[in-house]
Design a protein around this motif. Structure first.
Motif, PDB file in Angstrom:
ATOM      1  N   MET A   1       0.819  -1.212   0.000  1.00 63.96           N
ATOM      2  CA  MET A   1       0.000   0.000   0.000  1.00 63.96           C
ATOM      3  C   MET A   1       0.854   1.263   0.000  1.00 63.96           C
ATOM      4  O   MET A   1       0.364   2.341  -0.318  1.00 63.96           O
ATOM      5  CB  MET A   1      -0.975  -0.021   1.189  1.00 63.96           C
ATOM      6  CG  MET A   1      -2.082  -1.039   1.037  1.00 63.96           C
ATOM      7  SD  MET A   1      -2.917  -0.896  -0.556  1.00 63.96           S
ATOM      8  CE  MET A   1      -3.622   0.737  -0.405  1.00 63.96           C
ATOM      9  N   SER A   2       2.141   1.124   0.335  1.00 65.16           N
ATOM     10  CA  SER A   2       3.036   2.290   0.255  1.00 65.16           C
ATOM     11  C   SER A   2       3.101   2.811  -1.181  1.00 65.16           C
ATOM     12  O   SER A   2       3.389   3.989  -1.401  1.00 65.16           O
ATOM     13  CB  SER A   2       4.436   1.917   0.754  1.00 65.16           C
ATOM     14  OG  SER A   2       4.902   0.776   0.066  1.00 65.16           O
ATOM     15  N   ALA A   3       2.809   1.941  -2.157  1.00 63.46           N
ATOM     16  CA  ALA A   3       2.848   2.370  -3.564  1.00 63.46           C
ATOM     17  C   ALA A   3       1.551   3.072  -3.975  1.00 63.46           C
ATOM     18  O   ALA A   3       1.458   3.617  -5.075  1.00 63.46           O
ATOM     19  CB  ALA A   3       3.080   1.160  -4.460  1.00 63.46           C
ATOM     20  N   HIS A   4       0.553   3.058  -3.109  1.00 60.03           N
ATOM     21  CA  HIS A   4      -0.759   3.630  -3.476  1.00 60.03           C
ATOM     22  C   HIS A   4      -1.201   4.731  -2.528  1.00 60.03           C
ATOM     23  O   HIS A   4      -2.381   5.088  -2.502  1.00 60.03           O
ATOM     24  CB  HIS A   4      -1.815   2.522  -3.514  1.00 60.03           C
ATOM     25  CG  HIS A   4      -1.512   1.479  -4.547  1.00 60.03           C
ATOM     26  ND1 HIS A   4      -1.811   1.635  -5.882  1.00 60.03           N
ATOM     27  CD2 HIS A   4      -0.889   0.282  -4.435  1.00 60.03           C
ATOM     28  CE1 HIS A   4      -1.397   0.567  -6.548  1.00 60.03           C
ATOM     29  NE2 HIS A   4      -0.838  -0.267  -5.695  1.00 60.03           N
ATOM     30  N   THR A   5      -0.285   5.216  -1.683  1.00 64.44           N
ATOM     31  CA  THR A   5      -0.631   6.305  -0.767  1.00 64.44           C
ATOM     32  C   THR A   5       0.413   7.410  -0.888  1.00 64.44           C
ATOM     33  O   THR A   5       1.602   7.121  -1.085  1.00 64.44           O
ATOM     34  CB  THR A   5      -0.649   5.820   0.706  1.00 64.44           C
ATOM     35  OG1 THR A   5       0.639   5.274   1.024  1.00 64.44           O
ATOM     36  CG2 THR A   5      -1.719   4.767   0.941  1.00 64.44           C
ATOM     37  N   THR A   6      -0.035   8.665  -0.758  1.00 61.80           N
ATOM     38  CA  THR A   6       0.900   9.791  -0.883  1.00 61.80           C
ATOM     39  C   THR A   6       1.828   9.877   0.337  1.00 61.80           C
ATOM     40  O   THR A   6       2.860  10.537   0.273  1.00 61.80           O
ATOM     41  CB  THR A   6       0.139  11.119  -1.034  1.00 61.80           C
ATOM     42  OG1 THR A   6      -0.776  11.239   0.067  1.00 61.80           O
ATOM     43  CG2 THR A   6      -0.634  11.188  -2.336  1.00 61.80           C
ATOM     44  N   PHE A   7       1.472   9.204   1.447  1.00 62.33           N
ATOM     45  CA  PHE A   7       2.339   9.132   2.622  1.00 62.33           C
ATOM     46  C   PHE A   7       3.515   8.179   2.350  1.00 62.33           C
ATOM     47  O   PHE A   7       4.513   8.169   3.057  1.00 62.33           O
ATOM     48  CB  PHE A   7       1.542   8.592   3.828  1.00 62.33           C
ATOM     49  CG  PHE A   7       1.703   9.361   5.102  1.00 62.33           C
ATOM     50  CD1 PHE A   7       2.921   9.921   5.455  1.00 62.33           C
ATOM     51  CD2 PHE A   7       0.624   9.521   5.967  1.00 62.33           C
ATOM     52  CE1 PHE A   7       3.066  10.624   6.649  1.00 62.33           C
ATOM     53  CE2 PHE A   7       0.762  10.235   7.158  1.00 62.33           C
ATOM     54  CZ  PHE A   7       1.988  10.779   7.493  1.00 62.33           C
ATOM     55  N   ARG A   8       3.356   7.295   1.331  1.00 68.41           N
ATOM     56  CA  ARG A   8       4.318   6.239   0.978  1.00 68.41           C
ATOM     57  C   ARG A   8       4.559   5.313   2.166  1.00 68.41           C
ATOM     58  O   ARG A   8       5.681   4.926   2.474  1.00 68.41           O
ATOM     59  CB  ARG A   8       5.647   6.849   0.489  1.00 68.41           C
ATOM     60  CG  ARG A   8       5.469   7.690  -0.762  1.00 68.41           C
ATOM     61  CD  ARG A   8       6.795   8.211  -1.278  1.00 68.41           C
ATOM     62  NE  ARG A   8       6.638   9.531  -1.860  1.00 68.41           N
ATOM     63  CZ  ARG A   8       7.373  10.597  -1.549  1.00 68.41           C
ATOM     64  NH1 ARG A   8       8.330  10.509  -0.639  1.00 68.41           N
ATOM     65  NH2 ARG A   8       7.155  11.750  -2.137  1.00 68.41           N
ATOM     66  N   ILE A   9       3.456   5.015   2.841  1.00 67.86           N
ATOM     67  CA  ILE A   9       3.489   4.142   4.023  1.00 67.86           C
ATOM     68  C   ILE A   9       2.379   3.103   3.864  1.00 67.86           C
ATOM     69  O   ILE A   9       1.309   3.411   3.344  1.00 67.86           O
ATOM     70  CB  ILE A   9       3.252   4.978   5.308  1.00 67.86           C
ATOM     71  CG1 ILE A   9       4.495   5.820   5.639  1.00 67.86           C
ATOM     72  CG2 ILE A   9       2.874   4.087   6.495  1.00 67.86           C
ATOM     73  CD1 ILE A   9       4.325   6.746   6.837  1.00 67.86           C
TER      74      ILE A   9
END
Ligand SMILES: Cc1cc2nc3c(=O)[nH]c(=O)nc-3n(C[C@H](O)[C@H](O)[C@H](O)COP(=O)(O)OP(=O)(O)OC[C@H]3O[C@@H](n4cnc5c(N)ncnc54)[C@H](O)[C@@H]3O)c2cc1C
Length: 305
Positions: A22-30
């Motif tokens: 999910m780090s690849a799909h969130t602007t937090f990269r987390i």
């Protein structure tokens, strides 16, 4: 729990991914891996997915652009449904709700930046505020996103939504019950499929100039060079979260690679390989310190998954 074969039968093999970070799909990269990550290609596929999740008692989560999310390091046990593919946009020139207004119909997966630019290119005014918000229309309606004095509530005319049972309904602006970062969508677990917005006509160059100015302000004031989910906390009544955090001496407060931004204390940023654990340590320390010093409770605007 759902079976991979059933998801693939409904959505198609290409549309299903396993253990997707999910780090690849969130602007937090987390965010750790989602068990299943599915991109339905149509509303009927989405409906079948919802029914399958219900039948198999599998949790699901609707993902927009992931710009308001903090996903756990363990990831998500269930089906992450990305609606980025619902990205059609059209204008009904001349057709109006009120005299002189034009309707924009946009799918929930359309990025706000794209919708705002397309409206501007047609000389439509009212959506300038949205151009720099890095979310989708679905996420923006759900959150009643807003900036620089404008919000979704000001321009939305209606939304088509799907219930968990797969039924489709049209809700008027009033029925959406939009207020500060709140909508009926969150309360009733609805899914926004598309929405209609009513815009007045203005001067194309002035509209674009206004958008450029707002984007410059954003770049100057916000730490856009780092991963984040925007303003971490809601605005407490009578205060500004960023000012309280700064006055509490927390600017730059850090755990691992996550810290209170030096540029804008209202943002918690990921400056490297930050984890959700780091982010929660920073968030909880900020909440505790601000409460101890000022007696103000900071409520998360960012949604935890
Ligand atoms: C740098 C930065 C600046 C920001 N500036 C602003 C700002 O000025 N103003 C502002 O309001 N926000 C701002 N945000 C926060 C964020 O962009 C908005 O909240 C945005 O509307 C979220 O949209 P999204 O598509 O990314 O939603 P996501 O983060 O993917 O999801 C947010 C919530 O909406 C739900 N959701 C998403 N799509 C749908 C759908 N189709 N149907 C039902 N539920 C759905 C999700 O389940 C989740 O609960 C900023 C974020 C960043 C990173």
């Amino acid at each position: 729990m759902v079976q991979l074969a059933d998801l693939q039968r409904i959505a198609g093999e290409q549309a299903v991914r396993l253990q997707e970070p999910m780090s690849a799909h969130t602007t937090f990269r987390i965010g750790g891996p989602a068990d299943y990550f599915v991109e339905p290609g149509s509303e009927s596929v989405l409906k079948e997915l919802l029914l399958l999740c219900r039948e198999t008692e599998t949790p699901f989560f609707i993902l927009g652009n992931g710009s308001n999310l903090l996903v756990s390091d363990e990831g998500y046990r269930g089906v992450m449904i990305s609606l980025r593919g619902f990205d059609e946009i059209s204008f009904r020139e001349g057709e109006s709700t009120e005299a002189g207004k034009t309707i924009m119909t946009a799918g929930c997966g359309v990025l706000l930046s794209k919708a705002a630019m397309q409206a501007a290119e047609r000389g439509l005014t009212g959506f300038e505020f949205a151009g720099g918000i890095p979310g989708t229309l679905g996420g923006a309606v759900t959150m009643n996103a807003g900036a620089y004095g404008g919000e979704i509530r000001d321009v939305i005319f209606s939304a088509r939504v799907m219930t968990k049972a797969g039924d489709v309904r049209e809700l008027s602006a009033e029925e959406l019950d939009l207020s500060y970062r709140h909508s009926i969508i969150q309360e009733k677990d609805l899914i926004v499929l598309s929405a209609d917005f009513a815009f007045a006509h203005g001067d194309e160059e002035q509209i674009k100039e206004q958008m450029r100015q707002l984007n410059t302000q954003r770049r100057e004031k916000q730490p856009l060079e780092y991963g984040s989910a925007g303003s971490t906390f809601k605005r407490p009544e009578g205060y500004f979260a960023g000012k309280l955090i700064q006055d509490a001496g927390l600017k730059g407060y850090r755990s691992g690679d996550v810290m209170v931004s030096e540029k804008h204390s209202g943002f918690v940023v990921n400056v490297g390989k930050g984890t959700c654990g780091d982010a929660m340590r920073v968030i909880e320390h900020v909440q505790r310190t601000v409460y101890e010093q000022f007696g103000v409770e900071l409520e998360l605007e960012v949604k935890r998954v």
